[in-house]
Design an enzyme around this catalytic site. Structure first.
Site, mmCIF file in Angstrom:
data_model
loop_
_atom_site.group_PDB
_atom_site.id
_atom_site.type_symbol
_atom_site.label_atom_id
_atom_site.label_comp_id
_atom_site.label_asym_id
_atom_site.label_seq_id
_atom_site.Cartn_x
_atom_site.Cartn_y
_atom_site.Cartn_z
ATOM 1 N N CYS A 69 0.805 -1.218 0.000
ATOM 2 C CA CYS A 69 0.000 0.000 0.000
ATOM 3 C C CYS A 69 0.841 1.271 0.000
ATOM 4 O O CYS A 69 0.303 2.361 -0.126
ATOM 5 C CB CYS A 69 -0.910 0.019 1.225
ATOM 6 S SG CYS A 69 0.056 0.069 2.732
ATOM 7 N N CYS A 83 -0.957 -4.609 7.505
ATOM 8 C CA CYS A 83 -0.805 -3.423 8.365
ATOM 9 C C CYS A 83 -0.025 -3.800 9.633
ATOM 10 O O CYS A 83 0.822 -3.046 10.103
ATOM 11 C CB CYS A 83 -2.162 -2.853 8.738
ATOM 12 S SG CYS A 83 -3.297 -2.650 7.347
#
Ligand code: FES
Length: 169
Positions: free
Chosen positions: A38, A111
């Site tokens: 990302c 994440c």
């Protein structure tokens, strides 16, 4: 409250009131990672202390240009890390670091891995045995913001590759 709502509530609470947020002066170690998935970035600073001849994490702080999940995981992870030896900290997976939030859905695992990557990067040269009078590596390290604004084209070292190499070796 469903598990999903519970997770969202915990993430929201951690983002509103993040623990250990910010650059640490006089850190003993610093690690930075960028996510290939990302493009988010996270940096972690660590201060050690010595206990019974072993190197223990005294405290850890972080700075993030990342999503809310990464911030929430870094917040709870830095709390979990205090008191761990270098080897204990190094063996923690992203899921373990995120455990206080609850199980993350698959799309958010990366994440937590961002936090794990920054931690491993910071600990890459460290062992449980304190080295005599090592110079603090973080003293001249630019802040994440400085680094981003100075050279936005520069690719930050991707720790995932490093881990793959370590796992193989
Ligand atoms: Fe990239 Fe969460 S979406 S770290």
């Amino acid at each position: 409250m469903s598990a999903d709502e519970n997770l969202e509530a915990k993430i929201e609470a951690a983002v509103k009131n993040p623990r250990n947020l910010g650059e640490m002066e006089n850190a003993d170690a610093v690690g930075t990672v960028g996510s290939p998935d990302c493009g988010d970035m996270l940096r972690m600073w660590i201060k050690f202390k010595e206990e019974n001849g072993r190197r223990i994490i005294d405290r850890a702080t972080f700075q993030s240009f990342g999503c809310q999940t990464a911030i929430a995981v870094a917040s709870v992870a830095t709390e979990l890390l205090a008191g761990k030896t270098v080897d204990q900290a190094r063996s923690m997976s992203g899921e373990e670091l995120a455990a206080p939030l609850g199980a993350l859905p698959p799309v958010r695992i990366h994440c937590a891995q961002l936090v794990e990557g920054a931690l491993r990067n910071a600990l890459s040269e460290k062992s449980d045995t304190p080295a005599p009078a090592a110079a603090p590596a973080a003293a001249t390290s630019p802040t994440l913001f400085d680094q981003l604004s100075a050279d936005t084209n520069r690719k930050v070292k991707i720790v995932m590759e490093k881990r793959a190499a370590e796992d193989a070796g």
